[in-house]
Design a protein around this motif. Structure first.
Motif, mmCIF file in Angstrom:
data_model
loop_
_atom_site.group_PDB
_atom_site.id
_atom_site.type_symbol
_atom_site.label_atom_id
_atom_site.label_comp_id
_atom_site.label_asym_id
_atom_site.label_seq_id
_atom_site.Cartn_x
_atom_site.Cartn_y
_atom_site.Cartn_z
ATOM 1 N N GLN A 250 0.855 -1.185 0.000
ATOM 2 C CA GLN A 250 0.000 0.000 0.000
ATOM 3 C C GLN A 250 0.893 1.238 0.000
ATOM 4 O O GLN A 250 1.254 1.758 1.047
ATOM 5 C CB GLN A 250 -0.908 -0.006 1.231
ATOM 6 N N PRO A 251 1.274 1.717 -1.196
ATOM 7 C CA PRO A 251 2.207 2.838 -1.279
ATOM 8 C C PRO A 251 1.671 4.090 -0.585
ATOM 9 O O PRO A 251 0.460 4.338 -0.541
ATOM 10 C CB PRO A 251 2.345 3.067 -2.785
ATOM 11 N N SER A 252 2.602 4.875 -0.060
ATOM 12 C CA SER A 252 2.234 6.130 0.598
ATOM 13 C C SER A 252 3.005 7.281 -0.039
ATOM 14 O O SER A 252 2.568 7.838 -1.042
ATOM 15 C CB SER A 252 2.488 6.041 2.100
ATOM 16 N N HIS A 298 5.427 8.318 5.571
ATOM 17 C CA HIS A 298 6.029 9.477 4.912
ATOM 18 C C HIS A 298 7.540 9.384 5.014
ATOM 19 O O HIS A 298 8.079 8.719 5.910
ATOM 20 C CB HIS A 298 5.537 10.781 5.577
ATOM 21 N N PHE A 299 8.230 10.029 4.099
ATOM 22 C CA PHE A 299 9.677 10.183 4.227
ATOM 23 C C PHE A 299 10.087 11.518 3.636
ATOM 24 O O PHE A 299 9.336 12.141 2.860
ATOM 25 C CB PHE A 299 10.446 9.026 3.572
ATOM 26 N N ALA A 300 11.278 11.955 4.008
ATOM 27 C CA ALA A 300 11.824 13.204 3.494
ATOM 28 C C ALA A 300 13.255 12.980 3.059
ATOM 29 O O ALA A 300 14.013 12.255 3.719
ATOM 30 C CB ALA A 300 11.767 14.298 4.559
ATOM 31 N N LEU A 306 17.793 9.970 3.848
ATOM 32 C CA LEU A 306 16.342 9.834 3.735
ATOM 33 C C LEU A 306 15.809 9.476 5.121
ATOM 34 O O LEU A 306 16.361 8.595 5.792
ATOM 35 C CB LEU A 306 15.993 8.766 2.707
ATOM 36 N N TYR A 307 14.715 10.165 5.531
ATOM 37 C CA TYR A 307 14.154 9.974 6.869
ATOM 38 C C TYR A 307 12.722 9.470 6.747
ATOM 39 O O TYR A 307 11.878 10.112 6.127
ATOM 40 C CB TYR A 307 14.194 11.284 7.649
ATOM 41 N N VAL A 308 12.458 8.302 7.339
ATOM 42 C CA VAL A 308 11.168 7.631 7.219
ATOM 43 C C VAL A 308 10.391 7.750 8.521
ATOM 44 O O VAL A 308 10.916 7.428 9.599
ATOM 45 C CB VAL A 308 11.348 6.136 6.879
ATOM 46 N N ALA A 309 9.140 8.208 8.428
ATOM 47 C CA ALA A 309 8.232 8.239 9.576
ATOM 48 C C ALA A 309 7.327 7.018 9.494
ATOM 49 O O ALA A 309 6.514 6.905 8.576
ATOM 50 C CB ALA A 309 7.398 9.516 9.566
ATOM 51 N N THR A 341 3.813 11.057 11.366
ATOM 52 C CA THR A 341 3.139 11.015 10.079
ATOM 53 C C THR A 341 3.837 11.856 9.021
ATOM 54 O O THR A 341 3.540 11.717 7.831
ATOM 55 C CB THR A 341 1.690 11.512 10.197
ATOM 56 N N CYS A 342 4.766 12.740 9.396
ATOM 57 C CA CYS A 342 5.409 13.629 8.431
ATOM 58 C C CYS A 342 6.731 14.120 9.000
ATOM 59 O O CYS A 342 6.797 14.496 10.180
ATOM 60 C CB CYS A 342 4.495 14.817 8.125
ATOM 61 N N VAL A 343 7.765 14.108 8.174
ATOM 62 C CA VAL A 343 9.070 14.675 8.540
ATOM 63 C C VAL A 343 9.318 15.861 7.622
ATOM 64 O O VAL A 343 9.309 15.721 6.400
ATOM 65 C CB VAL A 343 10.191 13.633 8.392
ATOM 66 N N LEU A 344 9.568 17.023 8.202
ATOM 67 C CA LEU A 344 9.766 18.253 7.421
ATOM 68 C C LEU A 344 11.167 18.804 7.661
ATOM 69 O O LEU A 344 11.470 19.286 8.744
ATOM 70 C CB LEU A 344 8.727 19.308 7.797
#
Length: 345
Positions: A250-252, A298-300, A306-309, A341-344
């Protein structure tokens, strides 16, 4: 950035959405090693599930993913601290994504539950006024559980002032809009782009060449490559599986590395980040790494890392990116974060 590193902000689901988070948190990043150190909660706000920055001002925005949706704005201090400025109702339920349009004059939000797009004018200080438009999508897809009606999942502005894309999971569509700057209203560009029936498009990634983009299908586990023409049209080029692993996929999140060589896709269920080489005619899977959890939301991309939440594993994990192969390697131990849920960056 200072001698102690860089500060990143992390959005988390709070109790209002069944999460364990306390709002927006900060972590300090070591640019050399990529390691993160958790700092504190800097904004105790309800379910800030997606974050965005103003392109030229020290402002941060978040959606509040609630049945009565809202967006909130803060001024960012030198140490990453946040000073509340405004909260505005989106007019739609469960907003899950937002972005600032080029030029910094308007903020747009995607309302998942409402199946709509909201526009907010920003004043000279970047503070959002009351909404200037609310566009509601109509229709449904073939999946009776997930596509009973429209579910807008992402808004993607064109950095060169082309049309705004609104990705809708419920109607298998990418809608295109131009903004009337004088009124703050969205003007539809017809026709909308129809994704594969039942694919459930979630997020879209633009290539830095301005001629390609990639659409993640949440419901069918695919990535579709499109050619982006000068008039803002999308023409399908190829479609590939988002993961090479067996099981539920299930891609995000989906993003292109700034040099344009590689595409990264987070796959919930199998708990991986897939790496695709973009230097050929179609995306080619060249690597896939376990994230350590099963729900990478999510990732940034930041520098060489690369940082994965991972929402359900309650952690943020850092990976290094190989410059020539794009392949990821984990860095250190995961950072314990409640319901991220989100890395900024």
């Amino acid at each position: 950035m200072n001698g102690r590193g860089e500060v990143v902000h992390i959005g988390c689901y709070t109790a209002e959405s069944g999460g364990r988070g306390t709002g927006i948190m900060t972590a300090r990043r070591d640019p050399a090693s990529g390691a993160l150190t958790l700092l504190d909660t800097v904004a105790p706000t309800a379910s800030p599930s997606f974050l965005a920055r103003h392109p030229s001002l020290p402002l941060l925005y978040a959606v509040n993913e609630l049945p009565d949706g809202a967006v909130s704005a803060w001024r960012v201090g030198p140490a990453g601290e946040l000073t509340a400025l405004a909260t505005r109702a989106t007019g739609g339920g469960e907003p899950c994504h937002l972005a600032v349009l080029p030029g910094g004059g308007h903020l747009v939000a995607a309302n998942y539950g409402g199946g709509s797009v909201t526009v907010f004018p920003l004043d000279s200080s970047g503070v959002p006024a009351e909404r200037s438009d609310l566009v509601v999508h109509e229709g449904h897809g073939p999946d009776p559980e997930r596509q009973d009606r429209a579910h807008t999942h992402m808004v993607s502005p064109d950095p060169t002032d082309g049309p705004l894309f609104a990705v809708d999971l419920g109607t298998d569509s990418v809608y295109r809009y131009d903004l009337d700057g004088a009124t703050g209203r969205l003007v539809p560009r017809a026709p909308r782009v129809h994704a594969a029936p039942g694919s459930g498009p979630r997020h879209l990634a633009r290539h830095p060449d301005g001629r390609r983009c990639y659409l993640a299908g949440e419901l069918d586990g695919t990535v579709t490559a499109y050619e982006l023409t000068a008039d803002g049209s999308l023409h399908r080029r190829s479609r590939v599986e988002a993961s090479g692993r067996p099981g539920h996929v299930q891609p995000s999140e989906i993003a292109v590395r700034p040099d344009g060589a590689f595409l990264y896709v987070a796959n919930r269920g199998v708990g991986t980040i897939a790496v695709f080489d973009l230097r050929g005619d179609r995306p080619e899977l060249v690597g896939e790494v376990d994230t350590g959890g099963e729900w990478p939301r999510h990732f940034a991309l930041l520098g060489e890392h690369l940082y994965v939440a991972d929402e359900r594993a309650h952690m943020v994990r850092a990976f290094s990116m190989d410059g020539s192969t794009g392949v990821l390697e984990p860095v250190g131990e995961p950072l314990s974060v409640p319901s991220p849920t989100c890395v900024l960056p």
